[in-house]
Motif scaffolding. Sequence first.
Motif, PDB file in Angstrom:
ATOM      1  N   GLY A  11       0.808  -1.231   0.000  1.00 32.74           N
ATOM      2  CA  GLY A  11       0.000   0.000   0.000  1.00 32.74           C
ATOM      3  C   GLY A  11       0.836   1.273   0.000  1.00 32.74           C
ATOM      4  O   GLY A  11       0.305   2.357   0.200  1.00 32.74           O
ATOM      5  N   ALA A  51       4.331   3.833   0.941  1.00 28.23           N
ATOM      6  CA  ALA A  51       5.096   4.258   2.122  1.00 28.23           C
ATOM      7  C   ALA A  51       4.188   4.190   3.347  1.00 28.23           C
ATOM      8  O   ALA A  51       2.964   4.299   3.219  1.00 28.23           O
ATOM      9  N   ILE A  97       2.367   5.750   5.909  1.00 30.49           N
ATOM     10  CA  ILE A  97       1.955   7.151   6.103  1.00 30.49           C
ATOM     11  C   ILE A  97       2.127   7.572   7.564  1.00 30.49           C
ATOM     12  O   ILE A  97       2.349   8.731   7.866  1.00 30.49           O
ATOM     13  N   GLY A 129       4.475   4.202  -3.138  1.00 30.53           N
ATOM     14  CA  GLY A 129       5.807   3.605  -3.090  1.00 30.53           C
ATOM     15  C   GLY A 129       5.779   2.127  -3.469  1.00 30.53           C
ATOM     16  O   GLY A 129       6.779   1.580  -3.953  1.00 30.53           O
ATOM     17  N   ARG A 142     -10.839   7.097   8.019  1.00 30.17           N
ATOM     18  CA  ARG A 142     -10.853   5.734   8.544  1.00 30.17           C
ATOM     19  C   ARG A 142     -11.327   5.721  10.002  1.00 30.17           C
ATOM     20  O   ARG A 142     -11.997   4.800  10.439  1.00 30.17           O
TER      21      ARG A 142
HETATM   22  C1  LIG Z   1      12.650  16.483   2.844  1.00 32.45           C
HETATM   23  C2  LIG Z   1      12.195  15.505   1.819  1.00 32.45           C
HETATM   24  C3  LIG Z   1      11.915  14.206   2.458  1.00 32.45           C
HETATM   25  C4  LIG Z   1      11.453  13.247   1.446  1.00 32.45           C
HETATM   26  C5  LIG Z   1      11.200  11.949   2.133  1.00 32.45           C
HETATM   27  C6  LIG Z   1      10.540  11.060   1.156  1.00 32.45           C
HETATM   28  C7  LIG Z   1      10.110   9.804   1.827  1.00 32.45           C
HETATM   29  C8  LIG Z   1       8.948   9.201   1.121  1.00 32.45           C
HETATM   30  C9  LIG Z   1       9.289   8.651  -0.191  1.00 32.45           C
HETATM   31  C10 LIG Z   1       8.377   8.106  -0.967  1.00 32.45           C
HETATM   32  C11 LIG Z   1       7.022   8.267  -0.648  1.00 32.45           C
HETATM   33  C12 LIG Z   1       6.107   7.502  -1.229  1.00 32.45           C
HETATM   34  C13 LIG Z   1       4.792   7.990  -1.009  1.00 32.45           C
HETATM   35  C14 LIG Z   1       3.769   6.950  -0.711  1.00 32.45           C
HETATM   36  O1  LIG Z   1       3.826   5.803  -0.977  1.00 32.45           O
HETATM   37  S1  LIG Z   1       2.523   7.661   0.092  1.00 32.45           S
HETATM   38  C15 LIG Z   1       1.418   6.336   0.349  1.00 32.45           C
HETATM   39  C16 LIG Z   1       0.686   6.035  -0.884  1.00 32.45           C
HETATM   40  N1  LIG Z   1      -0.310   5.054  -0.600  1.00 32.45           N
HETATM   41  C17 LIG Z   1      -1.558   5.361  -0.405  1.00 32.45           C
HETATM   42  O2  LIG Z   1      -1.965   6.483  -0.460  1.00 32.45           O
HETATM   43  C18 LIG Z   1      -2.464   4.214  -0.108  1.00 32.45           C
HETATM   44  C19 LIG Z   1      -3.341   4.549   1.023  1.00 32.45           C
HETATM   45  N2  LIG Z   1      -4.192   3.429   1.371  1.00 32.45           N
HETATM   46  C20 LIG Z   1      -5.305   3.128   0.701  1.00 32.45           C
HETATM   47  O3  LIG Z   1      -5.650   3.698  -0.300  1.00 32.45           O
HETATM   48  C21 LIG Z   1      -6.141   2.040   1.282  1.00 32.45           C
HETATM   49  O4  LIG Z   1      -5.874   1.964   2.633  1.00 32.45           O
HETATM   50  C22 LIG Z   1      -5.919   0.660   0.630  1.00 32.45           C
HETATM   51  C23 LIG Z   1      -4.457   0.274   0.644  1.00 32.45           C
HETATM   52  C24 LIG Z   1      -6.466   0.674  -0.798  1.00 32.45           C
HETATM   53  C25 LIG Z   1      -6.705  -0.401   1.449  1.00 32.45           C
HETATM   54  O5  LIG Z   1      -8.058   0.008   1.532  1.00 32.45           O
HETATM   55  P1  LIG Z   1      -9.091  -0.768   2.490  1.00 32.45           P
HETATM   56  O6  LIG Z   1      -8.970  -2.212   2.273  1.00 32.45           O
HETATM   57  O7  LIG Z   1     -10.404  -0.107   2.312  1.00 32.45           O
HETATM   58  O8  LIG Z   1      -8.570  -0.520   3.962  1.00 32.45           O
HETATM   59  P2  LIG Z   1      -8.352   0.821   4.765  1.00 32.45           P
HETATM   60  O9  LIG Z   1      -8.228   1.972   3.879  1.00 32.45           O
HETATM   61  O10 LIG Z   1      -9.361   0.871   5.844  1.00 32.45           O
HETATM   62  O11 LIG Z   1      -6.905   0.564   5.387  1.00 32.45           O
HETATM   63  C26 LIG Z   1      -6.686  -0.494   6.332  1.00 32.45           C
HETATM   64  C27 LIG Z   1      -5.713   0.010   7.372  1.00 32.45           C
HETATM   65  O12 LIG Z   1      -4.445   0.206   6.750  1.00 32.45           O
HETATM   66  C28 LIG Z   1      -3.978   1.536   7.028  1.00 32.45           C
HETATM   67  N3  LIG Z   1      -3.196   1.970   5.863  1.00 32.45           N
HETATM   68  C29 LIG Z   1      -3.532   1.890   4.589  1.00 32.45           C
HETATM   69  N4  LIG Z   1      -2.555   2.341   3.808  1.00 32.45           N
HETATM   70  C30 LIG Z   1      -1.556   2.720   4.629  1.00 32.45           C
HETATM   71  C31 LIG Z   1      -0.268   3.277   4.423  1.00 32.45           C
HETATM   72  N5  LIG Z   1       0.209   3.502   3.194  1.00 32.45           N
HETATM   73  N6  LIG Z   1       0.462   3.548   5.493  1.00 32.45           N
HETATM   74  C32 LIG Z   1       0.016   3.295   6.749  1.00 32.45           C
HETATM   75  N7  LIG Z   1      -1.202   2.771   7.010  1.00 32.45           N
HETATM   76  C33 LIG Z   1      -1.975   2.484   5.955  1.00 32.45           C
HETATM   77  C34 LIG Z   1      -5.247   2.336   7.201  1.00 32.45           C
HETATM   78  O13 LIG Z   1      -5.017   3.491   7.929  1.00 32.45           O
HETATM   79  C35 LIG Z   1      -6.108   1.348   7.959  1.00 32.45           C
HETATM   80  O14 LIG Z   1      -5.676   1.362   9.296  1.00 32.45           O
HETATM   81  P3  LIG Z   1      -6.708   1.379  10.485  1.00 32.45           P
HETATM   82  O15 LIG Z   1      -7.509   0.139  10.345  1.00 32.45           O
HETATM   83  O16 LIG Z   1      -5.859   1.425  11.693  1.00 32.45           O
HETATM   84  O17 LIG Z   1      -7.551   2.585  10.296  1.00 32.45           O
END
Ligand SMILES: CCCCCCCC/C=C\C=C\CC(=O)SCCNC(=O)CCNC(=O)[C@H](O)C(C)(C)COP(=O)(O)OP(=O)(O)OC[C@H]1O[C@@H](n2cnc3c(N)ncnc32)[C@H](O)[C@@H]1OP(=O)(O)O
Length: 713
Positions: A59, A61, A63, A100, A275
């Motif tokens: 999913g 990085a 977050i 990511g 969420r």
């Molecule tokens: C000074 C300069 C510094 C630069 C530093 C750079 C460092 C960073 C470099 C690269 C960055 C990359 C950027 C990214 O990757 S950003 C993240 C992109 N990903 C997303 O946006 C995906 C987000 N998630 C979703 O869309 C959905 O959650 C999905 C994966 C489709 C699953 O959906 P669903 O089955 O409906 O479930 P939930 O949405 O309820 O999620 C379940 C639980 O998982 C948690 N979750 C989901 N994704 C993440 C994540 N990426 N990180 C952490 N946690 C995540 C979500 O919060 C739910 O948790 P909880 O049940 O506790 O609420």
Amino acid sequence: MAQYSRVSGNVGLITLQNPPVNALSAAVRQGIVDTVKRALGDPEVKSVVICGQNGVFCGGADIREFGTHMTGPPLVPMIHAIEMADKPVVAAIEGVALGGGLELALGCHYRIAHTKAKVGLPEVTLGLLPAAGGTQRLPRLTGLPAAIALITTGRQITTAEALKLSIVDQVTDYSAVDTAVKFAKSVAERSLDGRRVSERPCPCPPDVDALFEAAMQKVRQSARGAIAPVACVQALQAAATMPYALGMQREKELMATLFTSGQARALQYSFFAQRAVGRWSLPSGARWDGSKPRPIRKTAVIGLGTMGRGITVSLAQAGLSVIAVEAQEKPLKEAQQAISGMLQRGAKRRGGAPPLDLITYSANLQAVADVDLVIEAVFEDVALKKQLFQHLSAICKPEAFLCTNTSALDIDLLASQSRHPELVVGMHFFAPAHVMKLLEVVHGSRSSPEAVATAMNLGKQMGKVGVAVGNCHGFVGNRMLKPYLEQGLFLLEEGATPEMVDGALEEFGFAMGLFRMSDLSGIDVGWRVRKGEGLVQPGASVRVRQGRRYSPLGDLLYEQGRFGQKTGRGWYRYDNRHEAKPDPWLNNFLEDYRARHGLAARRIECQEVLERCLYTLINEGFRILEEGIAAGPEDIDVIYVLGYGWPKHRGGPMYYASMVGLIKVLERLEHYLRAHPDVPSLQPCSLLRRLVASGSPPIHKWRKIIKKTQSHL
Ligand SMILES: CCCCCCCC/C=C\C=C\CC(=O)SCCNC(=O)CCNC(=O)[C@H](O)C(C)(C)COP(=O)(O)OP(=O)(O)OC[C@H]1O[C@@H](n2cnc3c(N)ncnc32)[C@H](O)[C@@H]1OP(=O)(O)O
């Protein structure tokens, strides 16, 4: 972390392990670095497969790490090392490959995906850009137009679409991991020439400047004031015009400006807030984790006007069977045609067949006798709804849930018409109901936790974000709208124009200012609401009603037949149906009105417009929290972002207040109250005072203070 094993003799299998979505936390990144090194250093291993545990690739990085002191190996060199490996590396994509996660897959030499998986670069929705090479590698695979569309919207696509766009190399109905392992064996000896995406040229159309100009214009228009979509276009421009290494440098610089921005923080707050609202609780102490929803198979919708049609479409698209009821044959036929068209257009967009067979149309209320759940969406008239609830209570099976789609009416009053008030809840949908993601689930004083859980679960099945709210006039969203709209009218009385008020609000980021919104929803609709509240006195233009300042401007427009867009005249003039133009008639009308009431027009600054409109809305939000109508500030923020066009990159009204500073909100309300002591909505709420007295804690600590405040009530 990441687990390493050797499978099928000579394939190194790396499995990402970080439930629920295998996000790339520091431990996972370290695990990838270590296991890739191990696989590449093992002479027995000829090729490598990367997958995720439990049917989810990744999913993106983590977050939760953003905004903290980030440790562990960075993504860019990690992905670069994979791409530069001299053994073929295959990504096996199941579930999702997002952000990511997709960038990791783009660094692999091949990508094999399951048919049901989704891929995308949603970073823009978090106020970021894909900074692990996503903006540089994706256009090299898909071409610029598709990459611009995907990266600036964050849209997630099916693997069928991804295959057409060359994002993945193969799609399978079987296990993507097993298929990838077989595939990895078959390409073990093959040259990697041409397989490293970063080494490919970025295909550039001849009209590339025009392409970027149009892209920039589009993002500036659609996400007013948001900085991430603009940065995404700039990074893609670098991919088109610079060698890969320089493009990567530009991507990094742009990310650096976004990563610590207030907008990114607001959007990430919003992600978690959306969420968090699923974890609802009621004043009785009942909670989401202790209340089981009942499974719903058969549903009914009563009343097939605009809302009823949208709800029917939403239910059918969620795979539920629906009895759609409209009392008169002609409107029933019209609704049937409209609903079929909506389903067909939906199926064209989403793929698959339109679920026309799931709907049975009837003019007879008796047809709902054996459904599990009814949603009534008849005209917003309390007498009509009361009568309908009496009928439904007699017709439906005793265990059926009775839900009302109302935007303001008293749920307890409607529940009292039923023999089973515990099974009655409000389901407030937003127009168009098959599009808008927000659903207010309104619990009355007698609604059972099971009824709330069932409505919330049904909303989720329909693809909505449900927010459980208490019963009061206008619930959360519309109740907060009232002081906001009222301030708009007062500002006109004092010298502003609709275009000036709307301009300030649109500049702030609202898709539509309050007068354009009022013209769209209908000045007659607002009039009917005020009439229901006993505020309308036809022909009168008295500026005090029910002991407080009142502006009759909206009522006067109604009396002129200016209902808004539908009549071509309202706060604006509409020569073609949608374009709002300032109307000289209205300016004259306002001048006459001010002269009649001895009001001197004064120059009003944008700042005053914003402070008065937004701070009174926020103040009402604090009252709602104090009364327990919403459980926490996240609930209000989700409602405003998803249902009322509050700019996403500002998090929501309560989040915005926390960023502006609660003390400032309090002081400005006090300031305006001194100038307008006859406007009670400017009187700062005691919860706001209490929060300020407690040192204005960060928003995630408000709930504690709210609980204390409620226990004092
Ligand atoms: C000074 C300069 C510094 C630069 C530093 C750079 C460092 C960073 C470099 C690269 C960055 C990359 C950027 C990214 O990757 S950003 C993240 C992109 N990903 C997303 O946006 C995906 C987000 N998630 C979703 O869309 C959905 O959650 C999905 C994966 C489709 C699953 O959906 P669903 O089955 O409906 O479930 P939930 O949405 O309820 O999620 C379940 C639980 O998982 C948690 N979750 C989901 N994704 C993440 C994540 N990426 N990180 C952490 N946690 C995540 C979500 O919060 C739910 O948790 P909880 O049940 O506790 O609420």
